[in-house]
Design an enzyme around this catalytic site. Structure first.
Site, mmCIF file in Angstrom:
data_model
loop_
_atom_site.group_PDB
_atom_site.id
_atom_site.type_symbol
_atom_site.label_atom_id
_atom_site.label_comp_id
_atom_site.label_asym_id
_atom_site.label_seq_id
_atom_site.Cartn_x
_atom_site.Cartn_y
_atom_site.Cartn_z
ATOM 1 N N GLY A 164 0.833 -1.208 0.000
ATOM 2 C CA GLY A 164 0.000 0.000 0.000
ATOM 3 C C GLY A 164 0.860 1.247 0.000
ATOM 4 O O GLY A 164 0.611 2.197 0.736
ATOM 5 N N VAL A 214 -2.723 -7.916 -1.728
ATOM 6 C CA VAL A 214 -2.185 -8.634 -0.547
ATOM 7 C C VAL A 214 -3.146 -9.700 -0.021
ATOM 8 O O VAL A 214 -2.735 -10.573 0.741
ATOM 9 C CB VAL A 214 -1.794 -7.677 0.624
ATOM 10 C CG1 VAL A 214 -0.674 -6.743 0.239
ATOM 11 C CG2 VAL A 214 -3.004 -6.924 1.161
ATOM 12 N N ASN A 270 1.662 -2.267 5.356
ATOM 13 C CA ASN A 270 0.871 -1.050 5.546
ATOM 14 C C ASN A 270 -0.503 -1.113 4.877
ATOM 15 O O ASN A 270 -1.410 -0.397 5.290
ATOM 16 C CB ASN A 270 1.690 0.128 4.991
ATOM 17 C CG ASN A 270 0.866 1.382 4.848
ATOM 18 O OD1 ASN A 270 0.578 2.061 5.840
ATOM 19 N ND2 ASN A 270 0.448 1.694 3.618
ATOM 20 N N SER A 297 -3.475 0.061 14.485
ATOM 21 C CA SER A 297 -4.311 1.241 14.723
ATOM 22 C C SER A 297 -4.697 1.336 16.190
ATOM 23 O O SER A 297 -4.806 0.318 16.880
ATOM 24 C CB SER A 297 -5.591 1.130 13.880
ATOM 25 O OG SER A 297 -6.498 2.133 14.233
ATOM 26 N N TYR A 306 -12.479 -3.975 11.728
ATOM 27 C CA TYR A 306 -11.169 -3.308 11.674
ATOM 28 C C TYR A 306 -10.418 -3.489 13.005
ATOM 29 O O TYR A 306 -9.209 -3.797 13.014
ATOM 30 C CB TYR A 306 -11.419 -1.834 11.365
ATOM 31 C CG TYR A 306 -10.216 -0.980 11.081
ATOM 32 C CD1 TYR A 306 -9.623 -0.968 9.816
ATOM 33 C CD2 TYR A 306 -9.688 -0.144 12.067
ATOM 34 C CE1 TYR A 306 -8.535 -0.147 9.556
ATOM 35 C CE2 TYR A 306 -8.603 0.675 11.804
ATOM 36 C CZ TYR A 306 -8.033 0.676 10.553
ATOM 37 O OH TYR A 306 -6.954 1.487 10.299
ATOM 38 N N ALA A 315 -10.788 -5.912 15.115
ATOM 39 C CA ALA A 315 -10.390 -7.326 15.202
ATOM 40 C C ALA A 315 -9.164 -7.592 14.339
ATOM 41 O O ALA A 315 -8.220 -8.272 14.763
ATOM 42 C CB ALA A 315 -11.550 -8.227 14.758
ATOM 43 N N ALA A 316 -9.169 -7.031 13.131
ATOM 44 C CA ALA A 316 -8.035 -7.262 12.221
ATOM 45 C C ALA A 316 -6.751 -6.693 12.802
ATOM 46 O O ALA A 316 -5.696 -7.356 12.799
ATOM 47 C CB ALA A 316 -8.332 -6.612 10.863
ATOM 48 N N LYS A 317 -6.825 -5.473 13.317
ATOM 49 C CA LYS A 317 -5.607 -4.821 13.828
ATOM 50 C C LYS A 317 -5.140 -5.475 15.133
ATOM 51 O O LYS A 317 -3.934 -5.627 15.369
ATOM 52 C CB LYS A 317 -5.846 -3.326 14.017
ATOM 53 C CG LYS A 317 -6.176 -2.567 12.717
ATOM 54 C CD LYS A 317 -5.082 -2.688 11.670
ATOM 55 C CE LYS A 317 -5.254 -1.689 10.531
ATOM 56 N NZ LYS A 317 -4.235 -1.842 9.483
ATOM 57 N N ILE A 364 -5.075 10.057 11.300
ATOM 58 C CA ILE A 364 -4.061 10.629 10.402
ATOM 59 C C ILE A 364 -4.781 11.116 9.138
ATOM 60 O O ILE A 364 -5.660 10.410 8.610
ATOM 61 C CB ILE A 364 -3.004 9.552 10.020
ATOM 62 C CG1 ILE A 364 -2.416 8.856 11.270
ATOM 63 C CG2 ILE A 364 -1.901 10.155 9.153
ATOM 64 C CD1 ILE A 364 -1.687 9.748 12.265
HETATM 65 P P1 NAP Z 1 -5.148 4.988 2.282
HETATM 66 O O1 NAP Z 1 -4.740 6.399 2.049
HETATM 67 O O2 NAP Z 1 -6.568 4.585 2.069
HETATM 68 O O3 NAP Z 1 -4.175 4.026 1.418
HETATM 69 C C1 NAP Z 1 -4.366 2.643 1.459
HETATM 70 C C2 NAP Z 1 -3.241 1.976 0.706
HETATM 71 O O4 NAP Z 1 -3.403 0.557 0.824
HETATM 72 C C3 NAP Z 1 -3.237 2.288 -0.778
HETATM 73 O O5 NAP Z 1 -1.904 2.359 -1.195
HETATM 74 C C4 NAP Z 1 -3.935 1.076 -1.377
HETATM 75 O O6 NAP Z 1 -3.557 0.822 -2.740
HETATM 76 C C5 NAP Z 1 -3.409 -0.015 -0.482
HETATM 77 N N1 NAP Z 1 -4.233 -1.225 -0.481
HETATM 78 C C6 NAP Z 1 -5.516 -1.373 -0.070
HETATM 79 N N2 NAP Z 1 -5.927 -2.644 -0.237
HETATM 80 C C7 NAP Z 1 -4.867 -3.307 -0.781
HETATM 81 C C8 NAP Z 1 -4.671 -4.650 -1.212
HETATM 82 N N3 NAP Z 1 -5.637 -5.562 -1.117
HETATM 83 N N4 NAP Z 1 -3.458 -4.988 -1.730
HETATM 84 C C9 NAP Z 1 -2.469 -4.069 -1.836
HETATM 85 N N5 NAP Z 1 -2.603 -2.779 -1.437
HETATM 86 C C10 NAP Z 1 -3.795 -2.413 -0.930
HETATM 87 O O7 NAP Z 1 -4.827 4.527 3.775
HETATM 88 P P2 NAP Z 1 -3.849 5.173 4.895
HETATM 89 O O8 NAP Z 1 -4.658 6.086 5.732
HETATM 90 O O9 NAP Z 1 -2.593 5.622 4.303
HETATM 91 O O10 NAP Z 1 -3.616 3.864 5.789
HETATM 92 C C11 NAP Z 1 -2.445 3.069 5.692
HETATM 93 C C12 NAP Z 1 -2.445 2.071 6.830
HETATM 94 O O11 NAP Z 1 -2.511 2.772 8.073
HETATM 95 C C13 NAP Z 1 -3.643 1.111 6.839
HETATM 96 O O12 NAP Z 1 -3.245 -0.157 7.274
HETATM 97 C C14 NAP Z 1 -4.575 1.723 7.851
HETATM 98 O O13 NAP Z 1 -5.435 0.758 8.416
HETATM 99 C C15 NAP Z 1 -3.580 2.284 8.852
HETATM 100 N N6 NAP Z 1 -4.102 3.349 9.689
HETATM 101 C C16 NAP Z 1 -4.526 4.532 9.142
HETATM 102 C C17 NAP Z 1 -5.011 5.526 9.985
HETATM 103 C C18 NAP Z 1 -5.487 6.858 9.462
HETATM 104 O O14 NAP Z 1 -6.034 7.637 10.264
HETATM 105 N N7 NAP Z 1 -5.320 7.172 8.186
HETATM 106 C C19 NAP Z 1 -5.065 5.316 11.355
HETATM 107 C C20 NAP Z 1 -4.629 4.104 11.866
HETATM 108 C C21 NAP Z 1 -4.141 3.139 11.029
HETATM 109 P P3 NAP Z 1 -4.305 1.559 -3.982
HETATM 110 O O15 NAP Z 1 -3.767 2.963 -4.030
HETATM 111 O O16 NAP Z 1 -3.934 0.746 -5.172
HETATM 112 O O17 NAP Z 1 -5.775 1.529 -3.670
#
Ligand code: NAP
Length: 242
Positions: free
Chosen positions: A8, A60, A88, A140, A153, A155-157, A186
């Site tokens: 990601g 993934v 990620n 998370s 979510y 449960a997964a984390k 974020i």
């Molecule tokens: P985001 O902006 O929605 O980006 C998600 C990324 O994951 C994208 O690059 C997407 O690829 C990729 N992705 C999704 N499903 C996938 C799959 N099946 N195979 C490969 N790649 C996949 O999310 P983000 O906010 O940056 O979050 C990144 C991580 O941080 C996640 O694990 C999220 O749960 C965690 N997180 C985020 C926050 C927050 O507040 N943002 C808080 C806590 C934890 P594409 O571009 O091709 O769609």
């Protein structure tokens, strides 16, 4: 040569992590699911730092795609290995449990938990044989305290946190560390639909975090200096009580 793989890596936190690892001098492999345009943009930003950036699209959630893409990469890179893995990739599909559909449960678990398993299992043996590796799992706040509307979510984390702690004990003797980073809110595409004005009143620091702030923590955990930190979950949430 030691490479870094960021699942990601096309957008959001993943993109910032790619840039951080590039600044540390690692050639970066940018994985993504479907957004090639965003991945190409990340690639350009990494290359602007004078570092190699390779795109490696795969889903993934599909063990078959993971195996195929990484086997191909290894075939093309007989003298290199992936020393830094940042799991990620993640998605959110919120619903109260009474209304939650099978697909919402399965999609979220498959991405965060099975994605972590397929990619990590594949790369682990190389880290173990080279006696150096860094695995950083993006979890998370939701996986630590639970959030309503996110049983899938959370449960997964939480499951990835358990796996992080167990795996760290398996691979510690070979100088492979395994840690989890637990962000709060974020500002990325994932949180675009949230009511930031209301939510930020609950955050002691008074704002959402940035992807770059998360990336610098990941960068530290990926560094040589972080060799004595393993099996841990580091929160980065602006002071939200966990
Ligand atoms: P985001 O902006 O929605 O980006 C998600 C990324 O994951 C994208 O690059 C997407 O690829 C990729 N992705 C999704 N499903 C996938 C799959 N099946 N195979 C490969 N790649 C996949 O999310 P983000 O906010 O940056 O979050 C990144 C991580 O941080 C996640 O694990 C999220 O749960 C965690 N997180 C985020 C926050 C927050 O507040 N943002 C808080 C806590 C934890 P594409 O571009 O091709 O769609």
């Amino acid at each position: 040569m030691k490479y870094a793989l960021v699942t990601g890596g096309s957008r959001g936190i993943g993109r910032a992590v790619c840039l951080q690892l590039a600044e540390m001098g690692y050639p970066v492999i940018i994985n993504y699911a479907s957004n090639k345009e965003a991945a190409l943009e990340t690639q350009k930003l990494v290359e602007d730092k004078g570092v190699t950036a390779e795109l490696l699209p795969f889903d993934v959630t599909s063990n078959e795609e993971v195996e195929q893409a990484l086997d191909q990469w290894m075939e093309n890179h007989p003298d290199d290995y992936i020393a830094i893995l940042v799991n990620n990739a993640g998605i959110r599909q919120d619903a109260m449990m009474v209304f939650m559909e099978d697909s919402q449960w399965n999609n979220v678990l498959n991405t965060s938990l099975n994605g972590f398993f397929y990619v990590t299992r594949k790369l682990l043996k190389y880290m173990l044989s080279k006696r150096f590796g860094r695995i950083i799992n993006m979890v998370s706040l939701s996986g630590l305290k639970g959030l309503p509307g996110q049983t899938n979510y959370s449960a997964a984390k939480a499951a990835v946190i358990g796996a992080t702690k167990a795996l760290a004990q398996e691979v510690g003797p070979r100088k492979v560390t395994v840690n989890a980073v637990a962000p709060g809110y974020i500002a990325t595409d994932m949180t675009q639909d949230l009511d930031e004005a209301t939510l930020k009143k609950m955050i002691p620091v008074g704002r959402f975090g940035t992807a770059e702030e998360v990336a610098s923590l990941v960068g530290f955990l990926a560094s040589e200096q972080a060799g004595y930190i393993t099996g841990d979950v580091i929160s980065i949430n602006g002071g939200l009580y966990t």
